[in-house]
Design an enzyme around this catalytic site. Structure first.
Site, PDB file in Angstrom:
ATOM      1  N   PHE A 118       0.654  -1.078   0.140  1.00  0.00           N
ATOM      2  CA  PHE A 118      -0.095   0.108  -0.106  1.00  0.00           C
ATOM      3  C   PHE A 118       0.884   1.294   0.022  1.00  0.00           C
ATOM      4  CE2 PHE A 118      -4.483   1.498   0.613  1.00  0.00           C
ATOM      5  CZ  PHE A 118      -4.869   0.303   0.157  1.00  0.00           C
ATOM      6  N   GLN A 130      -7.343  14.992   2.954  1.00  0.00           N
ATOM      7  CA  GLN A 130      -6.699  14.092   2.121  1.00  0.00           C
ATOM      8  C   GLN A 130      -7.371  14.228   0.798  1.00  0.00           C
ATOM      9  OE1 GLN A 130      -6.000   9.709   2.692  1.00  0.00           O
ATOM     10  NE2 GLN A 130      -4.105  10.538   2.684  1.00  0.00           N
ATOM     11  N   HIS A 151      -7.730  11.736  -2.482  1.00  0.00           N
ATOM     12  CA  HIS A 151      -7.405  10.651  -2.710  1.00  0.00           C
ATOM     13  C   HIS A 151      -7.007  10.303  -4.270  1.00  0.00           C
ATOM     14  CE1 HIS A 151      -7.147   6.300  -3.504  1.00  0.00           C
ATOM     15  NE2 HIS A 151      -7.257   5.871  -2.220  1.00  0.00           N
ATOM     16  N   LEU A 155     -14.327   6.071  -4.836  1.00  0.00           N
ATOM     17  CA  LEU A 155     -13.177   5.590  -4.591  1.00  0.00           C
ATOM     18  C   LEU A 155     -12.840   4.422  -5.223  1.00  0.00           C
ATOM     19  CD1 LEU A 155     -10.923   6.775  -2.808  1.00  0.00           C
ATOM     20  CD2 LEU A 155     -11.166   4.548  -1.628  1.00  0.00           C
ATOM     21  N   GLU A 166      -6.557   2.336  -3.505  1.00  0.00           N
ATOM     22  CA  GLU A 166      -5.000   2.227  -3.628  1.00  0.00           C
ATOM     23  C   GLU A 166      -4.487   0.894  -3.852  1.00  0.00           C
ATOM     24  OE1 GLU A 166      -3.373   5.211  -1.338  1.00  0.00           O
ATOM     25  OE2 GLU A 166      -1.878   3.827  -0.652  1.00  0.00           O
ATOM     26  N   ARG A 173      -0.408   9.714  -0.873  1.00  0.00           N
ATOM     27  CA  ARG A 173      -1.335  10.160  -1.761  1.00  0.00           C
ATOM     28  C   ARG A 173      -1.394  11.645  -2.034  1.00  0.00           C
ATOM     29  NH1 ARG A 173      -6.117   6.851   1.744  1.00  0.00           N
ATOM     30  NH2 ARG A 173      -5.544   5.083   0.961  1.00  0.00           N
ATOM     31  N   HIS A 204     -11.281  12.927   0.477  1.00  0.00           N
ATOM     32  CA  HIS A 204     -11.278  11.523   0.964  1.00  0.00           C
ATOM     33  C   HIS A 204     -11.515  11.642   2.490  1.00  0.00           C
ATOM     34  CE1 HIS A 204     -10.902   7.506   1.007  1.00  0.00           C
ATOM     35  NE2 HIS A 204      -9.964   7.169   1.603  1.00  0.00           N
ATOM     36  N   ARG A 231      -2.615  11.378   5.918  1.00  0.00           N
ATOM     37  CA  ARG A 231      -2.590  10.075   6.381  1.00  0.00           C
ATOM     38  C   ARG A 231      -2.154   8.855   5.308  1.00  0.00           C
ATOM     39  NH1 ARG A 231      -6.683   5.856   5.478  1.00  0.00           N
ATOM     40  NH2 ARG A 231      -7.967   7.127   4.481  1.00  0.00           N
TER      41      ARG A 231
HETATM   42  C1  LIG Z   1     -14.277   4.967   0.155  1.00  0.00           C
HETATM   43  C2  LIG Z   1     -13.457   4.952   1.273  1.00  0.00           C
HETATM   44  C3  LIG Z   1     -12.520   4.037   1.190  1.00  0.00           C
HETATM   45  C4  LIG Z   1     -11.502   3.972   2.465  1.00  0.00           C
HETATM   46  N1  LIG Z   1     -10.493   2.901   2.540  1.00  0.00           N
HETATM   47  C5  LIG Z   1      -9.793   2.833   3.598  1.00  0.00           C
HETATM   48  C6  LIG Z   1      -8.724   1.657   3.465  1.00  0.00           C
HETATM   49  O1  LIG Z   1      -8.775   0.959   2.739  1.00  0.00           O
HETATM   50  N2  LIG Z   1      -8.153   1.655   4.663  1.00  0.00           N
HETATM   51  C7  LIG Z   1      -8.172   2.532   5.748  1.00  0.00           C
HETATM   52  O2  LIG Z   1      -7.316   2.534   6.699  1.00  0.00           O
HETATM   53  N3  LIG Z   1      -8.964   3.433   5.645  1.00  0.00           N
HETATM   54  C8  LIG Z   1      -9.792   3.726   4.454  1.00  0.00           C
HETATM   55  N4  LIG Z   1     -10.747   4.664   4.267  1.00  0.00           N
HETATM   56  C9  LIG Z   1     -10.916   5.474   5.655  1.00  0.00           C
HETATM   57  C10 LIG Z   1     -11.620   4.955   6.658  1.00  0.00           C
HETATM   58  O3  LIG Z   1     -12.693   3.821   6.222  1.00  0.00           O
HETATM   59  C11 LIG Z   1     -12.600   5.806   7.615  1.00  0.00           C
HETATM   60  O4  LIG Z   1     -11.760   6.974   8.054  1.00  0.00           O
HETATM   61  C12 LIG Z   1     -13.133   5.104   8.998  1.00  0.00           C
HETATM   62  O5  LIG Z   1     -13.852   4.011   8.531  1.00  0.00           O
HETATM   63  C13 LIG Z   1     -13.932   6.199   9.725  1.00  0.00           C
HETATM   64  O6  LIG Z   1     -14.613   5.322  10.687  1.00  0.00           O
HETATM   65  P1  LIG Z   1     -15.351   6.259  11.824  1.00  0.00           P
HETATM   66  O7  LIG Z   1     -15.776   5.014  12.758  1.00  0.00           O
HETATM   67  O8  LIG Z   1     -14.508   7.097  12.374  1.00  0.00           O
HETATM   68  O9  LIG Z   1     -16.694   6.875  11.119  1.00  0.00           O
HETATM   69  P2  LIG Z   1     -17.689   6.176  10.259  1.00  0.00           P
HETATM   70  O10 LIG Z   1     -17.818   4.943   9.995  1.00  0.00           O
HETATM   71  O11 LIG Z   1     -18.001   7.201   9.201  1.00  0.00           O
HETATM   72  O12 LIG Z   1     -18.857   6.122  11.355  1.00  0.00           O
HETATM   73  C14 LIG Z   1     -19.418   7.429  11.743  1.00  0.00           C
HETATM   74  C15 LIG Z   1     -20.800   6.889  12.505  1.00  0.00           C
HETATM   75  O13 LIG Z   1     -21.218   8.329  13.304  1.00  0.00           O
HETATM   76  C16 LIG Z   1     -22.522   8.301  13.169  1.00  0.00           C
HETATM   77  N5  LIG Z   1     -23.001   9.738  13.193  1.00  0.00           N
HETATM   78  C17 LIG Z   1     -22.589  10.644  12.410  1.00  0.00           C
HETATM   79  N6  LIG Z   1     -23.138  11.766  12.929  1.00  0.00           N
HETATM   80  C18 LIG Z   1     -23.892  11.575  13.836  1.00  0.00           C
HETATM   81  C19 LIG Z   1     -24.556  12.252  14.653  1.00  0.00           C
HETATM   82  N7  LIG Z   1     -24.922  13.679  14.506  1.00  0.00           N
HETATM   83  N8  LIG Z   1     -25.592  11.708  15.788  1.00  0.00           N
HETATM   84  C20 LIG Z   1     -25.251  10.206  15.835  1.00  0.00           C
HETATM   85  N9  LIG Z   1     -24.604   9.639  15.131  1.00  0.00           N
HETATM   86  C21 LIG Z   1     -23.839  10.271  14.262  1.00  0.00           C
HETATM   87  C22 LIG Z   1     -22.903   7.664  11.883  1.00  0.00           C
HETATM   88  O14 LIG Z   1     -24.232   7.126  12.000  1.00  0.00           O
HETATM   89  C23 LIG Z   1     -21.903   6.305  11.834  1.00  0.00           C
HETATM   90  O15 LIG Z   1     -22.373   5.325  12.537  1.00  0.00           O
HETATM   91  C24 LIG Z   1     -11.656   4.871   3.483  1.00  0.00           C
HETATM   92  C25 LIG Z   1     -12.756   5.791   3.452  1.00  0.00           C
HETATM   93  C26 LIG Z   1     -13.741   5.889   2.438  1.00  0.00           C
HETATM   94  C27 LIG Z   1     -14.821   6.922   2.496  1.00  0.00           C
END
Ligand SMILES: Cc1cc2nc3c(=O)[nH]c(=O)nc-3n(C[C@H](O)[C@H](O)[C@H](O)COP(=O)(O)OP(=O)(O)OC[C@H]3O[C@@H](n4cnc5c(N)ncnc54)[C@H](O)[C@@H]3O)c2cc1C
Ligand code: SF4
Ligand code: FES
Lengths: 258, 584
Positions: free
Chosen positions: B116, B240, B242, B252, B255, B286, B353, B394
């Protein structure tokens, strides 16, 4: 019913510009229901211009954002991985974000209804709780009997991993379960999605609760209710061979081998 | 209005929220409030993998991983936090495997690993296979596995509850968290959750850009809620982009596609990354690849009639490899572009991203009220937070890692705090801010529309604070955002009902995006250097003398009610690694 049309300039929506515009006029015929307003569900037509290479979800957003803010539906990822927006589009269960307008005959009105068999709460939003309850009922988590956890990862051969690969793809969108005539007639039936998720663990070489899950599915409301109509396989936006998974569970119940 | 009392309340049920919930539920009475059903969270969109120096397929160790993380973040990373991230990576991958996650396997049955961007052996010698993955749906598998384990542990969820305000009570001169205010989508009812500990795990805020890989629901609600209550936001100028989003749509393409051997090409078919990053080539970090793509486009070597994209070429890879390793992204190309990746290159462009910045925390997940003071009872983890392990940029696969490592840490720390702490008294009329906000929107007769303001916001952000920035473009954005914030006061909605009023919530979400866009632009304007994801054409070099420091942005409200962003700075924690020039 007449479509409320906003002044296009005020809405500022990107509209048709040049002569060779890709935009076409489409009609979305949407099943509407809001118990705060009326106890009856009605059809409402919305006509607007859109590039046919866009998604049905983009069309719904066009309506919500520029024509009628009260139109209500669930959505999040917009590319088929979160499972929020399963709906009946021209009579078939699909994800609105994975269906391009050009692929569903836009010359005719496109009908959009909530998925069937779950209580409609407002417009395209249904009560998902019974669906998730059936999922939780099959114990959808890895169960192992070993008392000492291994320090490193459990080993699994690529072949054993492949055995349940298909059913790990499920995004719990309910397109399969709500396309199933058995489920429409009897909401007690576990439904294909719960069976798919039981399959994911029964055939995982690391899991040791296959017998228990099979007993749950041996129930009156379990796998034997399935009539193999293949609606579920056709509906699955993840391309999971749902009927095959159900058949494998049935076979495991008979042979007790998995 | 209903009042609930819990030891620990977690806001969000993505990877970070559910990892925290699994720990907190074992130790305290816990509620998880989430605006989406847990399995709808955007963690499920992550594709490529999760980094950990397991050394299953080749030599590797956590120290190399720490170095890559620090270098990838252009030395703005807090090195103590990066070391924890890299060390605890190994157990956090093994934890997931034991919870049932179906990783791809090596021939001898261990977890398989792949290359990666930015991850290297021995401090940049060559790419290393460090990313643990499950085809190109690693995030989906993490989200499902964590939800499955929440079901197993009996975690209590409040689904489709939107947290809209943070409650803070000041006692003995110390700001303490008292709970949160939530809005129930199904009924329109307001709920107060009084809690000893609150953990924000509400994800990113990418929706202020137009071309983005982020879900419609990633609107920075958590960041905005605490910011409004006087908590600073750290390093918000670092976002970031991407390199490989589907052209114009932003969806997306991982990568991992380049990790498997995919190549970026310009309109002449040239593998242009060889020029910009001779060693790591297409797998440089990136920010470097995104800038290289835009440089190609600006210099007239972009593809298509408008020359506004480049190609991701997978055609030289065997179809079996694409089917086995990249099934989902090849399907995206077929579904959304009508392109067959076996035979045709895929048009791509950089896509907004990931938010490197967010709510400042220490390594236990405790939220900071300034550079050093902890807010008792308040925690954050995941994309909403800034620890800071990602610094200015990142590395791929480090966020799925971050949400697991720091989600777990925050879950344990918050629950343990709740075991010993008392409830903090709620402020008077705790619901007033949310109740007034809702009432104002429901009864507004203004002439502005949410969708229109959001479009204008996204357009200005894409045009002015994306991959390349200058004083001029950022100022344009700042002015535009100020105008939009003014017009937002006249926003009206059409749905006046209580039941599933998503019209109302989109209006509230837009308000959050506007607040955060302002913080981002103001922070970017002040950072007169280029570092990681923040690239200033008018200051193209990194300036360690003046800017080796984190930005801390505070909301200030003047006597006349005017709101401004006040900037302060915080030192970077450096342990092992001295800043060097970043080359790939
Ligand atoms: C397309 C894509 C591909 C990616 N691929 C990778 C990868 O291969 N490897 C890697 O390391 N990272 C990757 N990332 C980054 C990574 O996936 C995310 O940064 C990470 O999953 C974020 O997780 P989180 O738990 O912080 O937030 P999220 O999974 O976004 O969860 C947010 C949560 O908060 C809740 N929420 C939001 N607002 C409120 C509110 N006001 N009240 C109550 N609940 C709320 C939502 O319901 C949800 O449950 C990728 C990101 C994207 C977009
Ligand atoms: S099996 Fe397919 S259709 Fe059924 S819930 Fe899972 S993803 Fe949806
Ligand atoms: S919006 Fe996520 S699957 Fe359609």
């Amino acid at each position: 019913m007449a479509t409320p049309v906003l002044d296009k300039d005020a809405a500022g929506a990107p509209g048709p510009s040049s002569a060779e515009s890709p935009y076409i006029t489409v009609t979305f015929r949407v099943r509407r229901f809001n118990p705060e307003v009326s106890a009856e569900a009605t059809w409402e037509d919305f006509q607007f211009e859109i590039d046919p290479k866009e998604r049905v979800l983009d069309g719904l957003h066009k309506i919500k954002w520029d024509l009628d803010g009260t139109l209500t539906f669930r959505r999040s990822c917009a590319h088929g991985i979160c499972g929020s927006d399963a709906m009946r589009i021209n009579g078939k269960n699909r994800l609105a974000c994975k269906t391009l307008i050009k692929d569903i005959n836009p010359e005719k009105p496109i009908t959009i209804e909530p998925i069937k068999g779950l209580t409609v709460l407002k417009d395209l939003v249904v009560d998902m709780e019974p669906f998730f309850q059936a999922y939780r009922d099959v114990m959808p988590f890895l169960i192992t009997k070993d008392t000492n956890e291994p320090t490193r990862e459990r080993l699994q051969s690529a072949e054993d991993r492949e055995r349940f690969d298909d059913t790990t793809k499920c995004i719990l969108c309910a397109a399969c379960t709500t396309s199933c005539p058995v489920f429409w007639n009897d909401g007690q039936y576990f439904g294909p999605a719960a069976i798919v998720n039981a399959h994911r663990f029964i055939f995982d070489s690391r899991d040791e609760a296959g017998e228990q899950r099979l007993e749950i599915l041996n129930d009156r409301d379990g796998v034997w209710r399935c009539r193999t109509t293949f609606n579920c396989t056709d509906a699955c936006p993840r391309g999971i061979e749902v009927t095959k998974a159900i058949a494998e569970v049935k076979r495991a119940l008979i042979t007790r081998r998995y | 209005m209903k009042i609930h009392k819990y030891d620990t309340v977690i806001v969000g049920a993505g990877g970070a929220g559910m990892r925290a919930a699994i720990e907190a539920t074992k130790r305290s009475r816990t509620a998880v409030l989430t605006k989406l059903y847990p399995t709808r969270s955007h963690t499920g969109a992550a594709q490529g993998g999760m980094a950990a120096a397991l050394a299953n397929v080749e030599e590797d160790n956590w120290e190399w991983h720490t170095f890559d993380t620090v270098k990838g973040g252009d030395y703005l990373v807090d090195q103590d936090a990066a070391e924890i991230l890299a060390k605890e990576a190994i157990d956090s991958v093994l934890d997931l495997e034991k919870m049932g996650l179906p990783f791809n396997r090596t021939p001898n049955g261990t977890i398989d690993q792949r290359r990666f961007g930015g991850h290297s052996r021995n401090h940049g010698e060559a790419p290393v296979r460090r990313s643990c993955y499950a085809a190109d749906r690693t995030g989906h598998m993490i989200l499902q596995t964590l939800y499955q384990n929440c079901v197993k542990e009996g975690v209590e969820f409040f689904n489709e509850f939107y947290v809209l305000d943070q409650l803070i009570t000041e006692t003995d001169g110390i700001k303490r968290s008292a709970g949160v205010v939530a809005y129930e989508l199904a009924t329109g009812e307001i709920h107060i959750f009084q809690a000893k500990s609150v953990i924000y795990a509400s994800g990113g805020c990418g929706k202020f850009f137009k071309v983005t890989s982020n879900a419609h629901t990633l609107t920075g609600d958590g960041q905005a809620a605490v910011y409004r209550r006087g908590i600073p936001l750290e390093d918000m100028e670092f976002f970031q982009f991407h390199p490989t989003g589907i052209w114009r749509m932003g969806i997306l393409l991982t990568e991992g596609a380049r990790g498997e051997g995919g190549i970026l090409r310009n309109k002449d078919g040239e593998r242009f990354m060889e020029k910009y990053a001779p060693v790591m080539k297409d797998l440089a970090s990136r920010d470097v690849v995104s800038r290289s793509i835009y440089t190609e486009i600006r210099e007239g070597r972009g593809c298509g009639p408008e020359g506004d994209h480049v190609y991701l070429d997978l055609t030289h890879l065997p179809p079996e490899q694409l089917d086995a390793k990249l099934p989902d992204i090849t399907e995206f190309a077929r579904t959304y572009l009508g392109i067959e990746p076996y035979t045709d290159p895929i048009p791509i462009q950089p896509t907004a991203h990931y938010a490197m910045g967010g709510i400042p925390t220490n390594v236990q997940g405790e939220v900071l009220a300034d550079n050093t003071t902890v807010v008792p009872g308040l925690y954050a983890a995941g994309e909403v937070a800034c620890v800071s392990v990602h610094g200015a940029n990142r590395l791929g696969t480090n966020s799925l890692l971050d949400i697991n490592v720091f989600g777990k840490r925050a879950g344990i720390a918050a629950a343990e705090y709740a075991q010993s702490a008392d409830f903090v008294e709620l402020p008077e009329n705790p619901e007033s801010f949310v109740a007034e906000q809702i009432e104002r929107l429901r009864t507004s007769t203004g002439n502005e529309r949410v969708a229109q303001l959001r479009r204008e916001l996204q357009e200005t952000m894409d045009a002015n604070v994306m991959v390349f920035r200058t004083e001029q473009t950022i100022k344009t954005a700042v002015e535009k955002i100020a105008e939009l914030r003014e017009r937002y006061k006249n926003v009206a909605i059409q749905d006046k009902g209580k039941r599933f009023n998503t019209d109302l919530l989109e209006a509230i979400e837009l308000g959050n995006l506007l607040d955060l866009a302002e913080v981002m632009a103001v922070s970017a304007l002040a950072r007169k250097e280029s570092r990681g994801g923040h690239y200033r054409e008018d200051y193209p070099n990194r300036d360690d003398v003046n800017f080796m420091r984190h930005t801390m942005a505070y909301r200030e409200v003047g006597a006349d009610g005017t709101e401004t962003v006040r900037l302060d700075y915080k030192p970077v924690v450096q342990t092992r690694y001295q800043p060097m020039e970043r080359k790939y």
